[in-house]
Design an enzyme around this catalytic site. Structure first.
Site, short mmCIF file in Angstrom:
data_model
loop_
_atom_site.label_atom_id
_atom_site.label_comp_id
_atom_site.label_asym_id
_atom_site.label_seq_id
_atom_site.Cartn_x
_atom_site.Cartn_y
_atom_site.Cartn_z
N LYS A 1 -0.08 7.77 -23.35
CA LYS A 1 0.37 8.11 -24.72
C LYS A 1 1.88 7.82 -24.83
CE LYS A 1 -3.66 10.51 -24.37
NZ LYS A 1 -4.49 10.51 -23.15
N ARG B 1 -13.38 15.75 -33.73
CA ARG B 1 -12.70 16.82 -33.01
C ARG B 1 -13.15 18.14 -33.62
NH1 ARG B 1 -10.40 15.21 -28.15
NH2 ARG B 1 -12.64 15.00 -28.13
N ASP C 1 1.81 20.41 -20.46
CA ASP C 1 1.10 19.16 -20.71
C ASP C 1 2.08 18.31 -21.52
OD1 ASP C 1 -0.36 17.03 -21.68
OD2 ASP C 1 -2.20 18.20 -21.92
N PHE D 1 -19.06 15.02 -25.94
CA PHE D 1 -18.70 14.19 -27.10
C PHE D 1 -18.58 12.71 -26.75
CE2 PHE D 1 -15.18 16.11 -24.94
CZ PHE D 1 -14.38 15.02 -24.66
N TYR E 1 0.84 -1.21 0.00
CA TYR E 1 0.00 0.00 0.00
C TYR E 1 0.87 1.25 0.00
CZ TYR E 1 -3.74 3.24 0.99
OH TYR E 1 -4.63 4.26 0.89
N PHE F 1 -7.48 21.85 -24.51
CA PHE F 1 -7.80 20.44 -24.60
C PHE F 1 -9.01 20.20 -23.71
CE2 PHE F 1 -7.63 15.91 -23.70
CZ PHE F 1 -7.76 15.46 -25.00
N THR F 2 -9.86 19.27 -24.12
CA THR F 2 -11.17 19.10 -23.48
C THR F 2 -11.08 18.94 -21.96
OG1 THR F 2 -10.99 16.75 -23.98
CG2 THR F 2 -12.23 18.09 -25.54
C1 P61 Z 1 -6.97 11.32 -26.54
F1 P61 Z 1 -11.74 12.49 -26.77
N1 P61 Z 1 -6.22 12.35 -24.56
O1 P61 Z 1 -6.28 12.18 -27.16
P1 P61 Z 1 -6.22 11.04 -19.80
N2 P61 Z 1 -3.82 16.05 -22.22
C2 P61 Z 1 -3.80 15.66 -23.50
C3 P61 Z 1 -4.50 14.54 -23.89
O2 P61 Z 1 -4.47 14.17 -25.16
C4 P61 Z 1 -5.25 13.80 -22.93
C5 P61 Z 1 -5.24 14.24 -21.58
C6 P61 Z 1 -4.52 15.36 -21.27
C7 P61 Z 1 -7.00 11.42 -25.08
C8 P61 Z 1 -8.06 10.66 -24.31
C9 P61 Z 1 -9.27 11.52 -24.40
O3 P61 Z 1 -11.75 14.69 -25.27
C10 P61 Z 1 -11.04 13.58 -24.89
O4 P61 Z 1 -5.15 10.06 -19.44
C11 P61 Z 1 -3.02 16.45 -24.48
O5 P61 Z 1 -7.06 10.64 -20.93
O6 P61 Z 1 -7.02 11.42 -18.60
C12 P61 Z 1 -6.03 12.68 -23.29
O7 P61 Z 1 -5.40 12.33 -20.24
C13 P61 Z 1 -6.01 13.54 -20.52
C14 P61 Z 1 -10.07 11.47 -25.49
C15 P61 Z 1 -9.42 12.56 -23.48
C16 P61 Z 1 -10.97 12.50 -25.72
C17 P61 Z 1 -10.34 13.58 -23.72
O8 P61 Z 1 -7.59 10.42 -27.09
#
Ligand code: P61
Length: 471
Positions: A271, A395, A228, A462, A85, A137-138
């Site tokens: 990623k 997007r 980021d 979305f 833990y 970013f979303t």
């Molecule tokens: C993606 F449709 N991305 O691109 P988490 N920063 C950035 C990202 O690309 C990102 C996160 C933070 C995704 C998954 C995803 O609107 C969406 O590990 C530059 O996903 O929590 C994630 O990281 C967040 C798809 C996220 C989406 C949000 O496919």
């Protein structure tokens, strides 16, 4: 039959071919459902590719998030999970890897990127403050808003133009940043939110010169710069390729130099870091670390696991080491470019230059007869799935959501469909099949109608929104 000899891809471009620096050890079967089955699946999914079952998908280009193939070393690392833990040995490996390759001092693990976005936003944004950044970013913007902040886009204008071939379309426009500082005052700026290879702009990089200049400007006002770093290794590749003076600098050194101009970073390990789940926040400031580390125990888990199993942290630490290998990152970005170049040469409208993680189709130019309030990008993603079983992601206006003040749709200039390439997963043949699918949908473009939204969730709509075809 022509009497022309077939040519390899390298020969077609007048160069020697390259190949991925790995071979495949385990495979996962995929199947192509029939046209009738695909039509039924997309209808049941409300014409939203996020709502499809993965078993109904043939080639899955929804995202590069958590979809990478791990290496044999990472899988071996999974067996070395220390599931204590507190104080897991794998946490210390992760901490060492982040310190070595990114250079930040204090590390807080999280379950994925948005966990880290939550912590940094709550730790440093005071209600009423502004957060300038290189395109929204979303999830990032939503966490900034939930902390009481307002995101302000200060990316260069070229980023909003799919046709611009600027080599660093992710750059911050220093005049826009200066104008915001003059207008609201430096103390009203929580921090600059800088992303490597800007996702919503098409995976477009930031130059080293730009981050240096942003740093210098912010230093003069005592404003912090947080990164980021989700796709920062891909950004480092573009610097190596395009920026003077970096052609023979290793990716690892470029990454570390870039990060040295920032005060910390949040990260989706799903990623660049080559794992299926995980994330982290890393900062140099002890006071910010203290706040974040205190909060992580409320929302994620103890500060030495933050929502990840020990084995996940081990795979993440190994993934960081693999991600900075020059041959890895070159083959990753060049596979994306292979698909993009093919489509571009056939006249398919897309965002140029081709980005690091995906090819972004320009749905506005694809369907000029479908107005933005009939969701051209959502339509294109659905059509692509119906034609070929290839899953892509909207997007555009759906992703942009509503303005919290006015409640109206936000109409972004970019109305895109993302063909996102998972790392180390698909072959050149999958890229060829995908390209032909896009072409088939392009040929039918004039008879394609838009969609209407029939269900809309409040946050990040979305993901779960539902649509019906317009008659
Ligand atoms: C993606 F449709 N991305 O691109 P988490 N920063 C950035 C990202 O690309 C990102 C996160 C933070 C995704 C998954 C995803 O609107 C969406 O590990 C530059 O996903 O929590 C994630 O990281 C967040 C798809 C996220 C989406 C949000 O496919």
């Amino acid at each position: 039959m022509t009497d022309k000899k077939p040519q390899t891809m390298g020969q077609q471009y007048g160069r020697r071919s390259w190949a991925e620096p790995w071979k495949i050890k385990m495979v996962e079967p995929i199947i192509l459902k029939t046209l009738e089955e695909r039509q039924q699946a997309i209808e049941e999914a409300g014409y939203n590719t996020f709502l499809l079952r993965s078993e109904d998908v043939y080639i899955d280009l929804l995202t590069d998030s958590g979809t990478s193939a791990m290496s044999d070393r990472q899988w071996a690392g999974m067996m070395l999970g220390d599931e204590a833990y507190a104080g897991s040995r794998n946490f210390y490996h992760l901490e060492e890897a982040i310190r070595e390759y990114y250079g930040y001092q204090h590390i807080v693990p999280t379950h994925q990127g948005r966990g880290a976005e939550h912590l940094i936003s709550q730790a440093v944004i005071k209600p009423g403050q502004f957060i300038p950044g290189n395109m929204y970013f979303t999830t990032t913007r939503l966490h900034q808003e939930l902390a009481g902040g307002t995101f302000v886009d200060v990316i260069i204008d070229e980023a909003h133009d799919p046709a611009s071939t600027h080599p660093f379309k992710g750059n911050i426009d220093l005049d826009k940043l200066q104008e915001l500082i003059d207008r609201v005052g430096a103390e009203q700026i929580a921090y600059v939110s800088l992303a490597g290879t800007v996702n919503m702009a098409g995976g477009q990089p930031v130059s080293m010169a730009n981050v240096k200049a942003v740093r210098a400007l912010c230093e003069s006002y005592n404003i912090r710069v947080y990164l980021d770093a989700t796709r920062m290794a891909e950004n480092a590749f573009f610097i190596q390729e395009r920026e003077e003076g970096y052609a023979s600098t290793p990716i690892a050194a470029i990454l570390k130099e870039f990060c040295s101009y920032t005060d910390g970073a949040w990260m989706s390990g799903k990623k660049d870091n080559l794992v299926n789940i995980g994330g982290w926040l890393a900062v140099n400031d002890e006071a910010v670390f203290d706040k974040a580390r205190n909060m992580v125990v409320i929302y994620e888990g103890l500060h030495t696991y933050g929502g990840m199993a020990g084995r996940d942290m081990e795979a993440l630490a190994i993934g960081i080491h693999e991600m900075v290998q020059d041959d890895h990152i070159a083959s990753r970005v060049n596979q994306v470019r292979y698909l993009g170049d093919l489509l571009e040469s056939w006249g398919i409208p897309l965002v140029k230059p081709i980005g690091g993680h995906a090819v972004f189709l320009d749905a506005r130019a694809f369907y000029p007869h479908i107005p933005q309030n009939q969701f051209p990008a959502q339509t294109l993603a659905a059509q692509l799935y119906i034609d070929s079983g290839v899953r892509a992601m909207e997007r555009g206006v759906v992703s942009a959501g509503r303005d919290p003040e006015t409640g109206d749709h936000r109409y972004p200039k970019l109305e895109l469909v993302r063909l996102t390439i998972p790392r180390r997963v698909y072959t050149q043949a999958h890229m060829d099949v995908t390209a032909e699918a896009v072409m088939a949908v392009f040929e039918k473009r004039e008879e394609t109608r838009g969609l209407k939204m029939v269900y809309e969730p409040e946050y990040l709509r979305f993901f779960q929104a539902r649509f019906e075809p317009l008659k």
